[in-house]
Design an enzyme around this catalytic site. Structure first.
Site: not given
Ligand SMILES: [Zn+2]
Length: 198
Positions: A46, A51, A110-111, A152-153, A156
């Site tokens: 995701g 991000q 997480c990226l 999670h997203e 963000h």
């Molecule tokens: Zn993340």
């Protein structure tokens, strides 16, 4: 389509609230496709617009990856998905979690925080509404991995990161790793932006 650099922990855009999208225009469609391409390149499940440095309420989820992980549960998310390079992508615009149920602990990564993984406890199932890629209103009730990824997203978009849920002790143990990420001292297989002040 373009691969966008991913903003790492320490970038202020990750701590800001994304704004609701009020209409579907070409810039937004391009953002959705670029985010999808970027997510695939980075092998993420995701990605939220923060991000990639965009404060708009847009999330993409790699449904092919989700379904590969939970195939045995027989979940089906055919509607409101687009296919890019034969991978199904769920696009969520202006997502809003309406209700939550249960609790469940699962390891997250997480990226924007490469090489850090930790157990996080969250609600197990959620009901949420959002606009899909055609700007149609969709309501979705889901559990398991998809509910996890979506929470999670959505976080963000509010400037919240999964490490915010960790105990003080666990946070302390990650201190030097997080400091290294802030300085860009990480090996990422995708383009990154380090410590940017948006
Ligand atoms: Zn993340």
């Amino acid at each position: 389509m373009a691969i966008l650099p991913i903003y790492l922990f320490g970038s202020s855009v990750l701590r800001k609230k994304a704004k609701p999208v009020d209409q579907l225009d070409n810039a937004l469609i391009k953002l959705v496709y670029d985010m999808t391409e970027t997510m695939h390149k980075a092998h993420g499940i995701g990605l939220a617009a923060n991000q990639v440095g965009e404060l708009r309420q847009v999330i993409v989820v790699d449904m092919t990856a989700v379904e590969e992980s939970e195939r045995e549960e027989g979940n089906d998310h055919e509607e409101s998905s687009v296919k890019v390079k034969e991978r199904k992508t769920l696009v969520l615009i202006n997502p809003e979690i309406l209700s939550k149920g249960g609790t469940f602990t699962m390891e997250e990564g997480c990226l924007s925080i490469p090489e850090v993984r930790a157990d996080v406890t969250r609600p197990e199932s959620i009901r949420l509404k959002f606009k899909d890629v055609n700007f149609n209103e969709v309501e979705l009730e889901t559990g398991g991995l998809l509910a996890r990824v979506l929470q999670h997203e959505v976080d963000h978009l509010k400037g919240i990161l999964f490490i915010d849920y960790l105990s003080k002790l666990k946070r302390a143990s990650l201190k030097s790793t997080l400091r290294a990420i802030e300085k860009g001292e990480v090996d990422a297989s995708y383009p990154i932006v380090v410590g940017a002040e948006a």
